[in-house]
Design an enzyme around this catalytic site. Sequence first.
Site, PDB file in Angstrom:
ATOM      1  N   ASP A   1      41.295  63.164  22.396  1.00  0.00           N
ATOM      2  CA  ASP A   1      41.082  64.366  23.214  1.00  0.00           C
ATOM      3  C   ASP A   1      42.337  64.789  23.982  1.00  0.00           C
ATOM      4  OD1 ASP A   1      38.391  64.872  22.532  1.00  0.00           O
ATOM      5  OD2 ASP A   1      37.730  63.277  23.879  1.00  0.00           O
TER       6      ASP A   1
ATOM      7  N   ASP B   1      35.927  66.346  15.286  1.00  0.00           N
ATOM      8  CA  ASP B   1      36.528  67.060  16.414  1.00  0.00           C
ATOM      9  C   ASP B   1      38.055  66.870  16.441  1.00  0.00           C
ATOM     10  OD1 ASP B   1      34.050  65.704  16.566  1.00  0.00           O
ATOM     11  OD2 ASP B   1      33.791  66.184  18.666  1.00  0.00           O
TER      12      ASP B   1
HETATM   13  N1  GLY Z   1      34.484  66.878  21.069  1.00  0.00           N
HETATM   14  C1  GLY Z   1      33.202  66.524  21.551  1.00  0.00           C
HETATM   15  C2  GLY Z   1      32.151  67.487  21.180  1.00  0.00           C
HETATM   16  O1  GLY Z   1      32.323  68.375  20.372  1.00  0.00           O
HETATM   17  O2  GLY Z   1      31.091  67.351  21.752  1.00  0.00           O
END
Ligand code: GLY
Length: 403
Positions: free
Chosen positions: A122, A184
Amino acid sequence: MKRKTIIATGCIIAFLGIVSCSVHTETCQEIDANKMLKYCDTQIRQTLSQLGNDSCLLPRSIPNDSQKWGTINAYDWTSGFWPGILWYDYQNTGDEFIKSQASRYTEYLTVLLQPEHQGDHDLGFQFLCSFVNGYRLTGNDAYKKIALAGADKLARFYHPKVGTICSWAHMREKMGWPHNTIMDNMMNLELLFWAAKNGGNKAYYDMAESHARVTMEHQFRKDYTSYHVAIYDTVNGNFIKGVTNQGCSDESFWARGQAWAIYGYTMVYRETGDKTFLDFAEKITDVYLERLPADYIPYWDFDAPGIPHEPKDASAAAIVASGLLELSQLENDPQKSKTYFMAAEKMLASLSSESYKSGDNKPAFLLHSTGNYPAGYEIDAAINYADYYYIEALTRYKKITSN
Ligand code: GLY
């Protein structure tokens, strides 16, 4: 003679009327981007006054039954989205007050570089939305240095044997997943591409490209729907299995996972120019579009058992709308370009309607996103990343339509 001319002219006018009507029907979803961006600016100012002048907390989400933002500190995975929203608002308004707020909240995220903060994939979202946007709009060299250091930190999670970034190192012990890559993570490759062409380590380009190729090979089913998580063996680099964390089941079609993939592979094509990625972005988009309900906003999981009584996920729609606006501009084929542009336009039109706008009810832009349904968290909520990709999509839409 004269009468015949009048009749012929009348026919031509009637014909043109029909044509223009059908053209109008095709584009009847057209959005007033300036009006919607003004709406975003109003909501932003309300959020700022709700947060207060000296708050170093950032807004994350608003539950369905509340009008108040739940806040987070800089370490939360979503911390980049609020400064990113402010940067887009500054881009659209040129307002110095908004710029000062964007700088203030961006600079809070410098703590992510502390050595004792391990971070995870992230870091890409966090540094891209804040410092990279800030650098793009101000040319502030300090922001560039910080974003490059963020890319160095992100690159440490790259595993050369597997060829992808390990998204959640903490899941090794918790879940027994030796090396895991979540869909993600496709979004966070952009920080590596950016760093490689802005004075950072050139090897980051290869890492990002490898991640995209390995993910393309293993993390999609034959029908081009995606697994949320891919688990790999760290000794031989082999793919072990695909599972879910936030979807309905391991084999289900989690909407936001596919949204990250659509946006991510479009961005990878932009960065590499490799047509394999364009072709792949089209295939994963087409399966997503085929399964959408009439308003083009997906249910949180396309396989959720209670559809049509399941919560929607406006965040997925905002991410896809922004991704498809870019895809429509990268396409050489005019028909495909038009198809993706019009799909994005429909998504934006729905999101901009009374059904999805927070309006006076809450200071967010959008209602009806679903964060983590299996964990019972942020269901049918207003969430900062939905707002971020919405304002990004509106900004892209305005640029395309004004050209
Ligand atoms: N990146 C975490 C989500 O999409 O919830």
